[in-house]
Design a protein around this motif. Sequence first.
Motif, PDB file in Angstrom:
ATOM      1  N   ASN A 143       0.806  -1.223   0.000  1.00 17.81           N
ATOM      2  CA  ASN A 143       0.000   0.000   0.000  1.00 17.81           C
ATOM      3  C   ASN A 143       0.835   1.266   0.000  1.00 17.81           C
ATOM      4  O   ASN A 143       0.397   2.298  -0.513  1.00 17.81           O
ATOM      5  CB  ASN A 143      -0.944  -0.006   1.213  1.00 17.81           C
ATOM      6  CG  ASN A 143      -2.078  -1.016   1.044  1.00 17.81           C
ATOM      7  OD1 ASN A 143      -3.031  -0.782   0.322  1.00 17.81           O
ATOM      8  ND2 ASN A 143      -1.953  -2.151   1.695  1.00 17.81           N
ATOM      9  N   LEU A 144       2.023   1.197   0.580  1.00 14.71           N
ATOM     10  CA  LEU A 144       2.860   2.390   0.632  1.00 14.71           C
ATOM     11  C   LEU A 144       3.572   2.660  -0.686  1.00 14.71           C
ATOM     12  O   LEU A 144       3.852   3.818  -1.026  1.00 14.71           O
ATOM     13  CB  LEU A 144       3.894   2.249   1.762  1.00 14.71           C
ATOM     14  CG  LEU A 144       3.342   2.302   3.192  1.00 14.71           C
ATOM     15  CD1 LEU A 144       4.448   2.019   4.196  1.00 14.71           C
ATOM     16  CD2 LEU A 144       2.710   3.659   3.476  1.00 14.71           C
ATOM     17  N   ILE A 145       3.877   1.594  -1.459  1.00 11.22           N
ATOM     18  CA  ILE A 145       4.606   1.781  -2.713  1.00 11.22           C
ATOM     19  C   ILE A 145       3.680   2.210  -3.853  1.00 11.22           C
ATOM     20  O   ILE A 145       4.111   2.837  -4.826  1.00 11.22           O
ATOM     21  CB  ILE A 145       5.373   0.485  -3.107  1.00 11.22           C
ATOM     22  CG1 ILE A 145       6.477   0.790  -4.132  1.00 11.22           C
ATOM     23  CG2 ILE A 145       4.427  -0.563  -3.657  1.00 11.22           C
ATOM     24  CD1 ILE A 145       7.632   1.539  -3.568  1.00 11.22           C
ATOM     25  N   ARG A 146       2.388   1.898  -3.701  1.00  8.50           N
ATOM     26  CA  ARG A 146       1.423   2.180  -4.767  1.00  8.50           C
ATOM     27  C   ARG A 146       1.363   3.656  -5.156  1.00  8.50           C
ATOM     28  O   ARG A 146       1.314   3.980  -6.357  1.00  8.50           O
ATOM     29  CB  ARG A 146       0.042   1.683  -4.320  1.00  8.50           C
ATOM     30  CG  ARG A 146      -0.992   1.671  -5.450  1.00  8.50           C
ATOM     31  CD  ARG A 146      -2.286   1.045  -4.961  1.00  8.50           C
ATOM     32  NE  ARG A 146      -2.083  -0.352  -4.604  1.00  8.50           N
ATOM     33  CZ  ARG A 146      -2.844  -1.013  -3.727  1.00  8.50           C
ATOM     34  NH1 ARG A 146      -3.825  -0.394  -3.117  1.00  8.50           N
ATOM     35  NH2 ARG A 146      -2.613  -2.279  -3.474  1.00  8.50           N
ATOM     36  N   ASN A 154      10.526   7.271  -9.573  1.00  3.97           N
ATOM     37  CA  ASN A 154       9.621   7.361  -8.425  1.00  3.97           C
ATOM     38  C   ASN A 154       9.542   6.047  -7.656  1.00  3.97           C
ATOM     39  O   ASN A 154       9.379   6.050  -6.430  1.00  3.97           O
ATOM     40  CB  ASN A 154       8.228   7.788  -8.887  1.00  3.97           C
ATOM     41  CG  ASN A 154       8.206   9.211  -9.428  1.00  3.97           C
ATOM     42  OD1 ASN A 154       9.143   9.970  -9.195  1.00  3.97           O
ATOM     43  ND2 ASN A 154       7.163   9.570 -10.144  1.00  3.97           N
ATOM     44  N   VAL A 155       9.632   4.940  -8.378  1.00  2.82           N
ATOM     45  CA  VAL A 155       9.649   3.631  -7.714  1.00  2.82           C
ATOM     46  C   VAL A 155      10.886   3.523  -6.820  1.00  2.82           C
ATOM     47  O   VAL A 155      10.821   3.037  -5.695  1.00  2.82           O
ATOM     48  CB  VAL A 155       9.635   2.487  -8.750  1.00  2.82           C
ATOM     49  CG1 VAL A 155       9.898   1.136  -8.075  1.00  2.82           C
ATOM     50  CG2 VAL A 155       8.292   2.439  -9.469  1.00  2.82           C
ATOM     51  N   LEU A 156      12.023   4.012  -7.339  1.00  2.09           N
ATOM     52  CA  LEU A 156      13.260   4.028  -6.542  1.00  2.09           C
ATOM     53  C   LEU A 156      13.067   4.865  -5.283  1.00  2.09           C
ATOM     54  O   LEU A 156      13.452   4.446  -4.180  1.00  2.09           O
ATOM     55  CB  LEU A 156      14.408   4.602  -7.378  1.00  2.09           C
ATOM     56  CG  LEU A 156      15.742   4.795  -6.649  1.00  2.09           C
ATOM     57  CD1 LEU A 156      16.351   3.448  -6.257  1.00  2.09           C
ATOM     58  CD2 LEU A 156      16.722   5.591  -7.517  1.00  2.09           C
ATOM     59  N   LEU A 157      12.462   6.033  -5.427  1.00  2.00           N
ATOM     60  CA  LEU A 157      12.183   6.891  -4.274  1.00  2.00           C
ATOM     61  C   LEU A 157      11.280   6.171  -3.276  1.00  2.00           C
ATOM     62  O   LEU A 157      11.487   6.249  -2.061  1.00  2.00           O
ATOM     63  CB  LEU A 157      11.534   8.196  -4.733  1.00  2.00           C
ATOM     64  CG  LEU A 157      11.090   9.162  -3.622  1.00  2.00           C
ATOM     65  CD1 LEU A 157      12.288   9.619  -2.807  1.00  2.00           C
ATOM     66  CD2 LEU A 157      10.349  10.362  -4.225  1.00  2.00           C
ATOM     67  N   PRO A 185      10.619  -9.556  -8.333  1.00  2.00           N
ATOM     68  CA  PRO A 185       9.754  -9.435  -9.512  1.00  2.00           C
ATOM     69  C   PRO A 185       9.987  -8.140 -10.292  1.00  2.00           C
ATOM     70  O   PRO A 185       9.715  -8.078 -11.494  1.00  2.00           O
ATOM     71  CB  PRO A 185       8.336  -9.462  -8.925  1.00  2.00           C
ATOM     72  CG  PRO A 185       8.493  -9.040  -7.508  1.00  2.00           C
ATOM     73  CD  PRO A 185       9.833  -9.543  -7.089  1.00  2.00           C
ATOM     74  N   VAL A 186      10.518  -7.125  -9.626  1.00  2.00           N
ATOM     75  CA  VAL A 186      10.782  -5.852 -10.298  1.00  2.00           C
ATOM     76  C   VAL A 186      11.925  -6.005 -11.293  1.00  2.00           C
ATOM     77  O   VAL A 186      11.883  -5.468 -12.401  1.00  2.00           O
ATOM     78  CB  VAL A 186      11.145  -4.760  -9.262  1.00  2.00           C
ATOM     79  CG1 VAL A 186      11.428  -3.430  -9.959  1.00  2.00           C
ATOM     80  CG2 VAL A 186      10.023  -4.593  -8.261  1.00  2.00           C
ATOM     81  N   LYS A 272      12.121   3.708 -18.497  1.00  2.00           N
ATOM     82  CA  LYS A 272      11.447   4.799 -17.795  1.00  2.00           C
ATOM     83  C   LYS A 272      10.328   4.335 -16.853  1.00  2.00           C
ATOM     84  O   LYS A 272       9.974   5.045 -15.909  1.00  2.00           O
ATOM     85  CB  LYS A 272      10.879   5.803 -18.813  1.00  2.00           C
ATOM     86  CG  LYS A 272      11.948   6.438 -19.695  1.00  2.00           C
ATOM     87  CD  LYS A 272      13.006   7.159 -18.857  1.00  2.00           C
ATOM     88  CE  LYS A 272      14.107   7.776 -19.709  1.00  2.00           C
ATOM     89  NZ  LYS A 272      15.182   8.370 -18.889  1.00  2.00           N
ATOM     90  N   THR A 273       9.735   3.176 -17.129  1.00  2.00           N
ATOM     91  CA  THR A 273       8.631   2.704 -16.279  1.00  2.00           C
ATOM     92  C   THR A 273       8.892   1.280 -15.779  1.00  2.00           C
ATOM     93  O   THR A 273       9.651   0.521 -16.399  1.00  2.00           O
ATOM     94  CB  THR A 273       7.288   2.718 -17.037  1.00  2.00           C
ATOM     95  OG1 THR A 273       7.391   1.863 -18.187  1.00  2.00           O
ATOM     96  CG2 THR A 273       6.912   4.117 -17.456  1.00  2.00           C
TER      97      THR A 273
END
Length: 490
Positions: A143-146, A154-157, A185-186, A272-273
């Motif tokens: 829930n926090l990463i969503r 932003n995913v890194l952040l 999985p990332v 990028k994504t």
Amino acid sequence: MAEAVSNALNNKYSKKKMMELFAIIVITAIVWNLPTSAFGIEGLTTVQHRVIAIFVFATLSWLTEAIPSWATSLAIITTMCLTISNNSLLVFKGEEDATFGTLLKSKDIMAAFADPVIMLFLGGFILAIAATKSGLDVLLAKNLIRPFGKKSENVLLGFLLITGLFSMFVSNTATAAMMLTFLTPVFAALPANGKGRIALTMSIPVAANIGGMGTPIGTPPNAIALKVLNDEAGMNMGLGFGEWMAFMFPLTIVILLISWRIILKFFPFTQKTIELQITGKVHHGWRMWVVCCTFVLTILLWVLPKDITGIDANTVAMIPMGIFAITGVITAKDLREIDWSVIWMVAGGFALGLGMNGSGLADAAIKSIPFGSWSPLVILFASGIICYFLSNFISNTATAALLVPILAVVCTGMGDRLASIGGTPTVIIGIALAASSAMCLPISTPPNAIAYSTGLVKQNDMLKIGLTVGIITLVLGYSVLFAIGELGLL
């Protein structure tokens, strides 16, 4: 063949450690048997002399790691009980006078194992185990990463901030291990030869190390510093959980944001994504509610000042232990998962500090060494640099346990002269900060070792990020401590 080589290396390593231990014992024995006049401390007693020898043993053992750090702590407490306590062996007892000194109470030495700060740590460990068992950690991560979306940067952040947040309340080692599993999985969505994988992998140990600064239970050096600052027989500052977070939490967030840009500078994403999928089992039911409510209640009571709640942070730590034990969330088997070696390590540092203060060695040293003539800035910067250097090669807990008792003595000796740099807290908390800043090598911290074990990060990569982030953390951290001290907020 491989097994034979491995055995040969292990034997060589064992022989080296045995030789180091033998050398430490010889050096300690020499110091133990030197005439008291050799130390240049006027009025040095026999008991204080023995404390110096024990301190030498602890220092060399922690520096060389000839024996594990926790074993060194146990050896310290055992030796103190047998040689400088009221229950010492007869051969070590003597008439308590100006020459022999005063023996410590054995129950006070043994109490290092059950110091209130130890309870604070146990509460943190219990919360971590309960969160893992119930799946609360997975639920929070999902829930926090969503909100950070799919953009790679932003995913890194997101991983940096979430890992840092978890490390404030959960063991940074456990946090690093958990968050790295979420990255598996990332990586499938990233190019195998790109730098994105290195960026994400490095974000975990960096955030775990920095995040630990945010709360008194985030990392053992914090607890060691807090113990000295709040000791009723010493500084008796009454520094609470919320007060610590009031200045360390914002600092931690700022450093995490700076780390984000540094990591992106060294290891930019080519894609990028990222399609993010965090898997893990979440246990639904009444036990999950018990864990969630207890988690919120504990953190709330930690953050609120003692003036409002009437209880200190150490007592609050007993709440999750009691609730989880009664409800069966935590079982006897779960207690084995607690990192008892860290508990023993911290206890050894507390016992060493007791030996220096309880025997009167601290006061004797103050009278013999002109600390008042030393520059406060020299004390501040030298202590931080020494701690940072040592923590990169040995346990940051061992470094803090070694330096904090010494600096407590030095700071007392300097008296009001430290007001120019914000007082004693600037120096003592600075040690905790410097210890958390050390992350240059795989051996520097357990999170670094875990990240390095993935094979995705080279030692060179870790050195670049660790050194850059570490120096920035030291500069910003000491600047904040200095400013807060000058404003009289500590």
